[in-house]
Design an enzyme around this catalytic site. Structure first.
Site, PDB file in Angstrom:
ATOM      1  CB  CYS A 167      -4.872   9.791  11.945  1.00  0.00           C
ATOM      2  SG  CYS A 167      -3.297   9.040  12.327  1.00  0.00           S
ATOM      3  CG  ASP A 180       3.544   1.149   9.625  1.00  0.00           C
ATOM      4  OD1 ASP A 180       3.662   1.418   8.417  1.00  0.00           O
ATOM      5  OD2 ASP A 180       3.307   2.018  10.486  1.00  0.00           O
ATOM      6  NE  ARG A 199      -7.176   4.024   5.842  1.00  0.00           N
ATOM      7  CZ  ARG A 199      -6.615   5.133   6.306  1.00  0.00           C
ATOM      8  NH1 ARG A 199      -6.947   5.611   7.465  1.00  0.00           N
ATOM      9  NH2 ARG A 199      -5.695   5.758   5.604  1.00  0.00           N
ATOM     10  NE  ARG A 246       0.860  10.057  10.696  1.00  0.00           N
ATOM     11  CZ  ARG A 246       0.260   9.054  10.046  1.00  0.00           C
ATOM     12  NH1 ARG A 246      -0.832   8.533  10.559  1.00  0.00           N
ATOM     13  NH2 ARG A 246       0.739   8.610   8.901  1.00  0.00           N
ATOM     14  CE  LYS A 303      -1.759   1.397   4.084  1.00  0.00           C
ATOM     15  NZ  LYS A 303      -1.416   2.770   4.479  1.00  0.00           N
ATOM     16  CG  ASN A 304       2.305   2.612   3.525  1.00  0.00           C
ATOM     17  OD1 ASN A 304       1.141   2.900   3.239  1.00  0.00           O
ATOM     18  ND2 ASN A 304       2.701   2.389   4.752  1.00  0.00           N
TER      19      ASN A 304
HETATM   20  C1  EPZ Z   1       4.360   6.794   6.527  1.00  0.00           C
HETATM   21  O1  EPZ Z   1       3.580   7.794   7.157  1.00  0.00           O
HETATM   22  C2  EPZ Z   1       3.453   5.577   6.386  1.00  0.00           C
HETATM   23  N1  EPZ Z   1       2.316   5.921   5.530  1.00  0.00           N
HETATM   24  C3  EPZ Z   1       2.969   5.141   7.770  1.00  0.00           C
HETATM   25  O2  EPZ Z   1       2.202   3.953   7.599  1.00  0.00           O
HETATM   26  C4  EPZ Z   1       4.200   4.801   8.619  1.00  0.00           C
HETATM   27  O3  EPZ Z   1       3.767   4.455   9.924  1.00  0.00           O
HETATM   28  C5  EPZ Z   1       5.121   6.022   8.685  1.00  0.00           C
HETATM   29  O4  EPZ Z   1       5.482   6.434   7.350  1.00  0.00           O
HETATM   30  C6  EPZ Z   1       6.408   5.735   9.451  1.00  0.00           C
HETATM   31  O5  EPZ Z   1       7.072   4.662   8.863  1.00  0.00           O
HETATM   32  C7  EPZ Z   1       2.502   5.955   4.181  1.00  0.00           C
HETATM   33  O6  EPZ Z   1       3.583   5.723   3.678  1.00  0.00           O
HETATM   34  C8  EPZ Z   1       1.302   6.274   3.362  1.00  0.00           C
HETATM   35  P1  EPZ Z   1       6.395  10.133   8.646  1.00  0.00           P
HETATM   36  P2  EPZ Z   1       4.126   9.315   7.202  1.00  0.00           P
HETATM   37  O7  EPZ Z   1       6.222  11.416   7.918  1.00  0.00           O
HETATM   38  O8  EPZ Z   1       4.940   9.601   6.027  1.00  0.00           O
HETATM   39  C9  EPZ Z   1       6.613  13.375  12.061  1.00  0.00           C
HETATM   40  C10 EPZ Z   1       0.345   2.581   7.853  1.00  0.00           C
HETATM   41  O9  EPZ Z   1      -0.034   1.969   8.856  1.00  0.00           O
HETATM   42  N2  EPZ Z   1       6.470  14.369  10.982  1.00  0.00           N
HETATM   43  O10 EPZ Z   1       7.559   9.267   8.325  1.00  0.00           O
HETATM   44  O11 EPZ Z   1       2.960  10.180   7.504  1.00  0.00           O
HETATM   45  C11 EPZ Z   1       5.374  12.522  12.239  1.00  0.00           C
HETATM   46  O12 EPZ Z   1       4.427  13.168  13.075  1.00  0.00           O
HETATM   47  C12 EPZ Z   1       0.815   4.004   7.975  1.00  0.00           C
HETATM   48  O13 EPZ Z   1       0.430   2.090   6.701  1.00  0.00           O
HETATM   49  C13 EPZ Z   1       6.511  15.732  11.302  1.00  0.00           C
HETATM   50  O14 EPZ Z   1       6.643  16.113  12.463  1.00  0.00           O
HETATM   51  O15 EPZ Z   1       5.073   9.268   8.480  1.00  0.00           O
HETATM   52  C14 EPZ Z   1       5.928  11.260  12.859  1.00  0.00           C
HETATM   53  O16 EPZ Z   1       6.074  11.471  14.254  1.00  0.00           O
HETATM   54  C15 EPZ Z   1       0.584   4.551   9.375  1.00  0.00           C
HETATM   55  N3  EPZ Z   1       6.377  16.639  10.306  1.00  0.00           N
HETATM   56  C16 EPZ Z   1       7.314  11.127  12.209  1.00  0.00           C
HETATM   57  O17 EPZ Z   1       7.621  12.433  11.683  1.00  0.00           O
HETATM   58  C17 EPZ Z   1       6.217  16.273   8.996  1.00  0.00           C
HETATM   59  O18 EPZ Z   1       6.108  17.154   8.107  1.00  0.00           O
HETATM   60  C18 EPZ Z   1       7.388  10.150  11.074  1.00  0.00           C
HETATM   61  O19 EPZ Z   1       6.327  10.445  10.206  1.00  0.00           O
HETATM   62  C19 EPZ Z   1       6.171  14.895   8.690  1.00  0.00           C
HETATM   63  C20 EPZ Z   1       6.311  13.963   9.696  1.00  0.00           C
END
Ligand code: EPZ
Length: 418
Positions: A116, A304, A396, A121, A22-23
């Site tokens: 969420c 995850d 999802r 996020r 998915k990702n």
């Molecule tokens: C991706 O989410 C995945 N989703 C998530 O999978 C996964 O848990 C996550 O990466 C971490 O591996 C997709 O790829 C669609 P991040 P993403 O930006 O990109 C903070 C699932 O279950 N952050 O790497 O949204 C954030 O709050 C989903 O399939 C900021 O502060 O995660 C988090 O604490 C859930 N500012 C950390 O970074 C930003 O602009 C990592 O988030 C962006 C992120």
């Protein structure tokens, strides 16, 4: 709303085939916005989030053909640059159209995803990077409005190795004027898959999979035919299923190299996991040893898979400390596991899990995608009946989960709700 009902306590055995990731599929589908002409993508999973992504891309003017695993997308005639809140609120990953739209049209208006269950996020790192590349970005009425005649190459430093942030900026940079360096970039296999697709379109991306990615902007990109990698989180969920039920499962079509952190951890619990032709064979091995887990960005232990691992530790021998370092609220499954008899104490960003002899089936509620998978695993191991509600969370990210588990000998069925 549908429910899933499980009669637990049976060791699972047999073979499961892993679907596309998915990702990886979500950013790859968004990358079609960068081209005009027909892109063909294979191994697309049949999931709610993929259907949402198709709806979003169609609302932007992308023509989409194909139904199951192979889809064709043509963004030659895109005109609309707005991703509406109605669509974005159902899937945060919609933010992935921001970078490609600014790169292709010079303008984008994308609803802020909002928080969420697992955390606030924010997307501040995506926005700052676009500003560093010369985009004028305004936050208004809950939307991100970004404009740039043509983005300029820049050196971007991510405070946190954000996965979709890295993907968004890679896609913004491929048509920029000059070279963009992404430092402290995320290293997930899904990033490498996206870079392969972009390079297939004629982009010049190097370093994907390391923490410094270099993108040399080009004038135009052309459509591509490409393949989505297997879903490492789905694969990991089935590996854990073998351990928690004490069975033996052949997980086929996965990439073992994407699962090193999990496989090592599962071996420490006493499981026997070995590579076989086309996948991995995982077997439980009597009692489960408790192990400590700390989630980290790739190649560390994936956040995850944290909830799924906790279910297994709930019936292990001893004490396990599970520390979640990526998201601030990713223990929503703890309360539900405790309803099944798990002994868990949360202390800040850690959960102390004391293994119990066995879990007991109970009615439980899914709160987010991976938490729902952890409750399925707990139900498969528990004595008695577990009834999981709000399974739309599960749909999802897991394709045909009850069919795949039934084929492994689980007594699991979906009961359609009102
Ligand atoms: C991706 O989410 C995945 N989703 C998530 O999978 C996964 O848990 C996550 O990466 C971490 O591996 C997709 O790829 C669609 P991040 P993403 O930006 O990109 C903070 C699932 O279950 N952050 O790497 O949204 C954030 O709050 C989903 O399939 C900021 O502060 O995660 C988090 O604490 C859930 N500012 C950390 O970074 C930003 O602009 C990592 O988030 C962006 C992120």
């Amino acid at each position: 709303m549908d429910k899933i009902v499980i009669e637990g306590g049976k060791p699972l055995s047999g073979e499961v085939r892993i679907s596309g990731a998915k990702n990886a599929a979500l950013p790859i589908m968004a990358s079609a916005l960068l081209t005009d002409g027909w892109n063909t993508f294979h191994n697309i999973p049949d999931l709610m989030d993929i259907r949402t992504a198709k709806k979003l891309l169609k609302s932007l003017g992308v023509i989409i053909e194909g139904t199951s695993e192979t889809i064709r997308l043509n963004a030659g005639a895109i005109s609309n640059f707005e991703a509406s809140y109605e669509l974005v609120k159902t899937m945060r990953a919609s933010i992935l159209v921001l970078g490609p739209l600014v790169a292709r049209l010079g303008i984008a208006r994308v609803s802020l995803p909002g928080g969420c269950a697992i955390g606030a996020r924010p997307v501040n790192l995506h926005i700052k990077a676009l500003q560093d590349m010369g985009a004028e970005v305004v936050l208004k009425d809950g939307y991100v409005e970004a404009r740039a005649k043509r983005l300029k190459g820049a050196t971007i430093y991510f405070d946190i190795p954000t996965v979709t942030g890295t993907e968004n900026i890679m896609m913004a940079a491929v048509l920029a004027d000059g070279v963009t360096l992404l430092k402290n970039a995320a290293k997930e296999p899904e990033i490498v898959n996206l870079a392969q697709v972009l390079n297939g379109m004629g982009a010049k991306v190097t370093g994907a999979g390391t923490d410094v990615i270099c993108v040399e902007g080009v004038e135009r990109l052309h459509p591509v035919e490409a393949e989505v990698i297997p879903d490492r989180i789905e694969a990991g969920t089935y590996l854990i299923a073998a351990g928690i039920t004490g069975g033996e499962i052949r997980v086929m079509g996965c990439c073992p190299s994407h699962l090193d952190a999990l496989v090592e951890k599962l071996r420490d619990t006493g499981m026997v996991i070995e590579p076989i032709e086309g996948g991995l064979k995982a077997a439980g091995n009597g009692r489960i040893r408790s192990v400590d887990v700390k989630t980290m960005p790739h190649p560390g232990f994936p956040t995850d898979l944290q909830a799924q691992m906790m279910s297994m530790m709930a019936v292990a021998e001893g004490l396990s400390v599970i520390t979640e370092t990526v998201f601030e609220n990713r223990f929503m499954h703890v309360g539900e596991l405790m309803r099944m008899g798990a002994d868990v104490q949360i202390q800040g960003s850690s959960a102390i899990v004391k293994g119990v002899g066995a879990l007991k089936g109970a009615p439980v509620m899914a709160t987010d995608l991976r938490a729902s998978a952890s409750l399925i695993l707990a139900g498969l191991a528990a004595k008695g009946t577990t009834e999981l509600s709000r399974v739309y969370h599960l749909d999802r990210g897991y394709q045909d989960i009850e069919k795949k588990f039934s084929a492994l000998g689980a007594a699991i069925r979906r009961v359609s709700g009102s």
